[in-house]
Scaffold this motif. Structure first.
Motif, PDB file in Angstrom:
ATOM      1  N   THR A  11       0.990  -1.161   0.071  1.00  0.00           N
ATOM      2  CA  THR A  11      -0.022   0.138  -0.177  1.00  0.00           C
ATOM      3  C   THR A  11       0.739   1.389   0.011  1.00  0.00           C
ATOM      4  OG1 THR A  11      -0.187  -0.060   2.510  1.00  0.00           O
ATOM      5  CG2 THR A  11      -2.040  -1.085   1.312  1.00  0.00           C
ATOM      6  N   GLY A  12       2.172   1.184  -0.221  1.00  0.00           N
ATOM      7  CA  GLY A  12       2.885   2.174  -0.388  1.00  0.00           C
ATOM      8  C   GLY A  12       3.307   3.042   1.181  1.00  0.00           C
ATOM      9  N   LYS A  13       3.004   2.200   2.430  1.00  0.00           N
ATOM     10  CA  LYS A  13       3.305   2.722   3.638  1.00  0.00           C
ATOM     11  C   LYS A  13       4.564   2.150   4.181  1.00  0.00           C
ATOM     12  CE  LYS A  13      -1.692   3.191   4.860  1.00  0.00           C
ATOM     13  NZ  LYS A  13      -2.910   2.695   5.803  1.00  0.00           N
ATOM     14  N   GLN A  14       5.380   2.746   4.581  1.00  0.00           N
ATOM     15  CA  GLN A  14       6.752   2.603   5.075  1.00  0.00           C
ATOM     16  C   GLN A  14       6.676   2.601   6.642  1.00  0.00           C
ATOM     17  OE1 GLN A  14       8.917   0.923   2.937  1.00  0.00           O
ATOM     18  NE2 GLN A  14       7.499   1.108   1.364  1.00  0.00           N
ATOM     19  N   PHE A  15       7.475   1.774   7.231  1.00  0.00           N
ATOM     20  CA  PHE A  15       7.969   1.731   8.475  1.00  0.00           C
ATOM     21  C   PHE A  15       8.559   2.847   8.718  1.00  0.00           C
ATOM     22  CE2 PHE A  15       7.023  -2.685   8.049  1.00  0.00           C
ATOM     23  CZ  PHE A  15       5.839  -2.943   9.178  1.00  0.00           C
ATOM     24  N   ASP A  16       8.345   3.637   9.968  1.00  0.00           N
ATOM     25  CA  ASP A  16       9.010   4.979  10.353  1.00  0.00           C
ATOM     26  C   ASP A  16       9.940   4.308  11.728  1.00  0.00           C
ATOM     27  OD1 ASP A  16      10.611   7.277  11.205  1.00  0.00           O
ATOM     28  OD2 ASP A  16       8.633   8.262  11.485  1.00  0.00           O
ATOM     29  N   SER A  17      11.036   4.100  11.162  1.00  0.00           N
ATOM     30  CA  SER A  17      12.208   3.673  12.413  1.00  0.00           C
ATOM     31  C   SER A  17      12.260   4.522  13.600  1.00  0.00           C
ATOM     32  CB  SER A  17      13.461   3.012  11.764  1.00  0.00           C
ATOM     33  OG  SER A  17      14.173   4.216  11.183  1.00  0.00           O
ATOM     34  N   ASN A  18      11.828   5.711  13.525  1.00  0.00           N
ATOM     35  CA  ASN A  18      12.168   6.618  14.643  1.00  0.00           C
ATOM     36  C   ASN A  18      10.766   6.612  15.433  1.00  0.00           C
ATOM     37  OD1 ASN A  18      14.702   7.720  13.389  1.00  0.00           O
ATOM     38  ND2 ASN A  18      13.743   8.990  11.939  1.00  0.00           N
ATOM     39  N   VAL A  19       9.894   6.055  15.008  1.00  0.00           N
ATOM     40  CA  VAL A  19       8.634   5.972  16.011  1.00  0.00           C
ATOM     41  C   VAL A  19       8.676   4.757  16.777  1.00  0.00           C
ATOM     42  CG1 VAL A  19       6.158   5.918  15.829  1.00  0.00           C
ATOM     43  CG2 VAL A  19       7.275   7.203  14.136  1.00  0.00           C
ATOM     44  N   ARG A  20       8.625   4.869  18.124  1.00  0.00           N
ATOM     45  CA  ARG A  20       8.607   3.742  18.881  1.00  0.00           C
ATOM     46  C   ARG A  20       7.342   3.816  19.875  1.00  0.00           C
ATOM     47  NH1 ARG A  20      11.685   0.947  15.890  1.00  0.00           N
ATOM     48  NH2 ARG A  20      13.892   1.527  15.774  1.00  0.00           N
ATOM     49  N   ILE A  21       7.132   2.632  19.995  1.00  0.00           N
ATOM     50  CA  ILE A  21       5.993   2.381  21.040  1.00  0.00           C
ATOM     51  C   ILE A  21       6.284   2.156  22.422  1.00  0.00           C
ATOM     52  CG2 ILE A  21       4.493   1.557  19.111  1.00  0.00           C
ATOM     53  CD1 ILE A  21       4.868  -1.211  20.259  1.00  0.00           C
ATOM     54  N   GLU A  22       5.494   2.140  23.312  1.00  0.00           N
ATOM     55  CA  GLU A  22       5.943   1.884  24.781  1.00  0.00           C
ATOM     56  C   GLU A  22       6.697   0.603  24.770  1.00  0.00           C
ATOM     57  OE1 GLU A  22       3.980   1.540  29.253  1.00  0.00           O
ATOM     58  OE2 GLU A  22       2.609   2.084  27.356  1.00  0.00           O
ATOM     59  N   LYS A  23       7.537   0.569  25.558  1.00  0.00           N
ATOM     60  CA  LYS A  23       8.701  -0.510  25.441  1.00  0.00           C
ATOM     61  C   LYS A  23       7.939  -1.806  26.297  1.00  0.00           C
ATOM     62  CE  LYS A  23      12.725  -1.969  24.210  1.00  0.00           C
ATOM     63  NZ  LYS A  23      13.562  -1.808  23.176  1.00  0.00           N
ATOM     64  N   GLN A  24       8.079  -2.869  25.622  1.00  0.00           N
ATOM     65  CA  GLN A  24       7.268  -3.978  26.209  1.00  0.00           C
ATOM     66  C   GLN A  24       8.090  -5.143  25.499  1.00  0.00           C
ATOM     67  OE1 GLN A  24       3.305  -4.728  25.710  1.00  0.00           O
ATOM     68  NE2 GLN A  24       3.229  -4.525  23.474  1.00  0.00           N
ATOM     69  N   THR A  25       8.020  -6.418  26.210  1.00  0.00           N
ATOM     70  CA  THR A  25       8.764  -7.652  25.430  1.00  0.00           C
ATOM     71  C   THR A  25       8.018  -8.007  24.325  1.00  0.00           C
ATOM     72  OG1 THR A  25       9.325  -8.120  27.977  1.00  0.00           O
ATOM     73  CG2 THR A  25       9.144  -9.752  26.083  1.00  0.00           C
TER      74      THR A  25
END
Length: 355
Positions: free
Chosen positions: A226-240
């Motif tokens: 769909t042309g949506k790329q991951f943004d490696s600078n966006v991080r979610i709350e850290k969990q295992t």
């Protein structure tokens, strides 16, 4: 290391005898060359900063005695002439080329680095914290995962088959130094899927999630299509977040890294796209050989891939080939009509048993 030789080279006849006399089959049954498809497939973030690899040319100057055990005199050329006209039909001695992927990393075996090339950035982009995989006591794969994860701040959990040796050596020592090693009885190791899943769930506990690598790949493919790329600078709350990698990185996501190598080697100043080549490679899981063959087919190269089987029967390798290709096609951005589900690699029995 990967050996490459011109198809018409007399060296191939000698190597054929060593491999048991079998000849490689023609894998280019269909014209499937598609530079645009390959470019899109390889347009991603990589673990290796460059696909480059040194190439040596080995010339056989003399061969005496028995075909397999006789004395052989080699000459190693570390800066061979490549590019257009690289095949010299007047050369008095046969020769072959070696792709020195063993020099890619001091601790990560060459083809393991290729298989992890596309895999590791995918883990980072999906906020993975832990990796679970398995292998034999001296598995080059588990050592490669341990070192690569440690370099990126990921935790690796390595399930090794059998008992802990009295003295740690080789890849076993590397795995122990860089990862969390657990030795698994052979009876439990036989059911790899259940073993890996149970260990992953024990790491997650009550906080986090565990999933197979293919689950991430399917999610990546949907976003990519769909042309949506991951943004490696966006991080979610850290969990295992634990990801399970199959033994030997025998996953479809390992194929693009090997295909990237094929694209590099097919440049005009190296082997080019017109020179017919035979590529011979050792096959543990067979993933590297399948990736090489897919790369050659997708780029429309007249190259043939022969894999010397190290750890299984030919029926198992052919089944794995079919499964990996199916996974690859189901997760590709465009269908590759006409690609046979199997038969793109020529599998060859070892003449001498593996020790």
């Amino acid at each position: 290391m990967i050996e490459i030789r011109p198809i018409d080279s007399p060296t191939w006849r000698g190597i054929n005898a060593i491999l048991g006399g079998a000849m490689a089959v023609n894998i280019l049954k269909h014209n499937l060359g598609n530079d645009e498809l390959v470019s899109r497939l390889l347009d991603r973030r990589w673990s290796l900063s460059s696909p480059d690899s040194k190439i040596n040319q080995v010339t056989i100057l003399d061969r005496k005695g028995d075909e397999l055990y006789g004395d052989i005199c080699f000459q190693n050329n570390t800066q061979p002439f490549l590019g257009e006209g690289m095949v010299d039909k007047n050369q008095p001695f046969p020769s072959f080329y070696i792709v020195r992927d063993d020099l890619l990393h001091p601790l990560v075996n060459g083809n393991k680095a290729r298989k992890l090339d596309a895999l590791l950035p995918l883990l980072e982009d999906n906020n993975v914290t832990d990796v679970v995989t398995c292998g034999g006591c001296q598995s080059a794969h588990t050592a490669a995962v341990a070192v690569s994860c440690a370099e990126r701040g990921l935790k690796s959990h390595l399930l090794l088959r059998g008992e802990e040796p009295e003295t740690l050596t080789g890849y076993n020592l590397v795995s122990k130094l860089y990862g969390n090693v657990v030795y698994i009885p052979r009876s439990l190791y036989a059911n790899r899927k259940e073993m890996l899943m149970k260990h992953a769930q024990s790491i997650v506990g009550g906080n986090g999630s565990s999933l197979w690598l293919n689950d991430i790949l399917e999610n990546f493919s949907r976003k990519y299509a769909t042309g949506k790329q991951f943004d490696s600078n966006v991080r979610i709350e850290k969990q295992t977040k634990v990801v399970i990698i199959n033994e030997g990185a025998g996953d479809a996501i390992a194929l693009p890294g090997v295909m990237r190598l094929i694209q590099y080697l097919s440049q005009d100043h190296l082997f080019g796209k017109k020179n017919p080549l035979k590529i011979v490679v050792d096959a543990g899981t067979g993933t590297t050989a399948i990736g090489l063959a897919l790369g050659a087919i997708c780029l429309g190269l007249p190259w043939e891939i022969t894999a010397v089987m190290l750890a299984d029967k030919i029926e198992s390798y052919r089944k794995r080939e079919q499964n990996l290709i199916s996974e690859f096609l189901s997760n590709s951005t465009r269908p590759s009509a006409g690609l046979a589900p199997s038969g793109i690699v020529h599998w060859v029995e070892r003449r001498l048993p593996r020790k």
